[in-house]
Design a protein around this motif. Structure first.
Motif, PDB file in Angstrom:
ATOM      1  N   ALA A 185       0.464  -1.172  -0.014  1.00  0.00           N
ATOM      2  CA  ALA A 185       0.056  -0.234  -0.102  1.00  0.00           C
ATOM      3  C   ALA A 185       0.741   1.474  -0.107  1.00  0.00           C
ATOM      4  CB  ALA A 185      -0.612  -0.264   0.995  1.00  0.00           C
ATOM      5  N   GLY A 190      -7.714   0.734  -5.611  1.00  0.00           N
ATOM      6  CA  GLY A 190      -6.763   0.190  -6.541  1.00  0.00           C
ATOM      7  C   GLY A 190      -5.981   1.742  -7.957  1.00  0.00           C
ATOM      8  N   TYR A 205       4.169   2.588  -3.968  1.00  0.00           N
ATOM      9  CA  TYR A 205       3.706   2.848  -5.574  1.00  0.00           C
ATOM     10  C   TYR A 205       4.322   4.709  -4.964  1.00  0.00           C
ATOM     11  CZ  TYR A 205       2.494  -1.269  -7.327  1.00  0.00           C
ATOM     12  OH  TYR A 205       2.311  -2.681  -7.731  1.00  0.00           O
ATOM     13  N   LYS A 218       5.734   0.676 -17.918  1.00  0.00           N
ATOM     14  CA  LYS A 218       4.376  -0.197 -17.443  1.00  0.00           C
ATOM     15  C   LYS A 218       4.580  -1.255 -18.707  1.00  0.00           C
ATOM     16  CE  LYS A 218      -0.206   0.398 -16.490  1.00  0.00           C
ATOM     17  NZ  LYS A 218      -1.115   1.341 -16.316  1.00  0.00           N
ATOM     18  N   GLY A 244      -4.386   4.158  -9.239  1.00  0.00           N
ATOM     19  CA  GLY A 244      -3.810   4.629  -9.531  1.00  0.00           C
ATOM     20  C   GLY A 244      -3.354   5.615  -9.913  1.00  0.00           C
ATOM     21  N   ASP A 248      -7.166   4.788  -3.839  1.00  0.00           N
ATOM     22  CA  ASP A 248      -5.869   4.617  -3.538  1.00  0.00           C
ATOM     23  C   ASP A 248      -5.386   4.975  -2.623  1.00  0.00           C
ATOM     24  OD1 ASP A 248      -4.610   3.103  -6.642  1.00  0.00           O
ATOM     25  OD2 ASP A 248      -2.665   4.133  -5.055  1.00  0.00           O
ATOM     26  N   SER A 249      -4.148   4.250  -1.808  1.00  0.00           N
ATOM     27  CA  SER A 249      -3.564   3.974  -0.668  1.00  0.00           C
ATOM     28  C   SER A 249      -1.967   5.123  -0.918  1.00  0.00           C
ATOM     29  CB  SER A 249      -2.861   3.055  -0.298  1.00  0.00           C
ATOM     30  OG  SER A 249      -2.316   2.043  -1.229  1.00  0.00           O
ATOM     31  N   GLU A 307      -5.934   3.972 -14.947  1.00  0.00           N
ATOM     32  CA  GLU A 307      -5.832   2.958 -15.772  1.00  0.00           C
ATOM     33  C   GLU A 307      -6.863   1.564 -14.943  1.00  0.00           C
ATOM     34  OE1 GLU A 307      -3.200   1.551 -18.832  1.00  0.00           O
ATOM     35  OE2 GLU A 307      -3.264   3.778 -19.517  1.00  0.00           O
ATOM     36  N   MET A 350      -7.261   0.490   1.097  1.00  0.00           N
ATOM     37  CA  MET A 350      -8.937  -0.110   0.490  1.00  0.00           C
ATOM     38  C   MET A 350      -9.598  -0.455   1.990  1.00  0.00           C
ATOM     39  SD  MET A 350      -8.111  -3.257  -1.986  1.00  0.00           S
ATOM     40  CE  MET A 350      -6.478  -2.437  -2.982  1.00  0.00           C
ATOM     41  N   GLU A 351      -9.356  -1.417   2.571  1.00  0.00           N
ATOM     42  CA  GLU A 351      -9.110  -2.355   3.453  1.00  0.00           C
ATOM     43  C   GLU A 351      -9.793  -1.852   5.212  1.00  0.00           C
ATOM     44  OE1 GLU A 351      -6.349  -2.056   3.223  1.00  0.00           O
ATOM     45  OE2 GLU A 351      -4.200  -2.153   3.876  1.00  0.00           O
ATOM     46  N   GLN A 401      -4.547  -1.732 -18.753  1.00  0.00           N
ATOM     47  CA  GLN A 401      -5.524  -2.666 -18.641  1.00  0.00           C
ATOM     48  C   GLN A 401      -6.580  -2.417 -19.568  1.00  0.00           C
ATOM     49  OE1 GLN A 401      -6.240  -4.846 -16.285  1.00  0.00           O
ATOM     50  NE2 GLN A 401      -4.449  -4.511 -14.705  1.00  0.00           N
ATOM     51  N   TYR A 449       5.845   4.568 -12.886  1.00  0.00           N
ATOM     52  CA  TYR A 449       5.115   3.136 -13.398  1.00  0.00           C
ATOM     53  C   TYR A 449       4.744   3.710 -14.087  1.00  0.00           C
ATOM     54  CZ  TYR A 449       0.649   0.123 -12.668  1.00  0.00           C
ATOM     55  OH  TYR A 449       0.322  -0.418 -12.829  1.00  0.00           O
TER      56      TYR A 449
END
Ligand SMILES: C[S@@+](CC[C@H](N)C(=O)[O-])C[C@H]1O[C@@H](n2cnc3c(N)ncnc32)[C@H](O)[C@@H]1O
Length: 200
Positions: free
Chosen positions: A4, A43, A7, A19, A45, A64-65, A48, A91-92, A23, A15
């Motif tokens: 988490a 997530g 990035y 890449k 990011g 996103d974290s 995408e 997300m958690e 996706q 990134y």
């Protein structure tokens, strides 16, 4: 390191340029059309496939974290004239103001959660953010090990400012008991050093 927080800084810088695949937005757009809006991408990011879904007129928020990845997402959204709503949260542990008809992760992002307790907490937060009758799409993958011949091999790309970007897998460990794979990566950027010529 917790994925988490991974990035961040140079990893977020490298990134996009490094890449290895993008996706395909279509399965996620089809999911949102079928399950309904509003939708939430976890997530997300640097955007995408979220930006493409927004470009198609779908009501999708993001979580996103990584603050650094979200800076890049917002910059891309501004450049493309696409309004976005994204939240800097894990997300958690997420707590958002909306409830969603569709919540999804794109690609293997759920496998970044480091252990079963975190995965269970994330599923609980997903459940809590679903509207009545809503649907979640959680792709589950078993990531393939990095092929032995690729360990130590350096991939390079050029950054927009001319810097050379380099990434390599230094080592990888797989533990079938805990179903975890830990990869040690090396990221580098280097600039050409320009020396002034002439006397002096
Ligand atoms: C492999 S990237 C994918 C980004 C984007 N979906 C794409 O395909 O380009 C994974 C993203 O998940 C985010 N992430 C990792 N763990 C997370 C967590 N616990 N909660 C929210 N986001 C997380 C990372 O910060 C990163 O931006």
């Amino acid at each position: 390191m917790d994925p988490a927080d991974f990035y961040t800084g140079i990893v977020a810088d490298l990134y996009g340029p490094l890449k290895s695949f993008s996706q395909d937005p279509e399965p996620y757009a089809a999911f949102v059309r079928q399950a309904g809006a509003p939708a939430l991408e976890l997530g997300c990011g640097d955007g995408e496939p979220l930006l493409e879904l927004r470009r198609r007129g779908l009501d999708v928020d993001g979580v996103d974290s990584s603050a650094d990845m979200l800076v890049r997402l917002r910059r891309r959204a501004d450049e493309q004239g696409i309004p976005v709503t994204v939240f800097h949260q894990r997300m958690e542990a997420m707590s958002l103001p909306r409830r969603y008809r569709a919540i999804y992760l794109a690609g293997p992002t759920f496998t970044l959660l480091p252990d079963d307790a975190t995965a269970l907490a994330a599923l609980g937060r997903i459940r809590a953010h679903l509207a009545e009758g809503g649907t979640a799409l959680v792709p589950l993958f078993t990531p393939a090990p990095t092929p032995a011949e690729q360990i130590g091999r350096v991939r390079t790309a050029a950054a927009p400012d001319g810097a050379e970007l380099r990434i390599s897998v230094v080592a990888e460990q797989r533990d079938e008991t805990t179903r975890t794979q830990t990869t040690l990566l090396r990221y580098r950027t280097s600039f050409a050093v320009l020396r002034p010529s002439g006397r002096g």
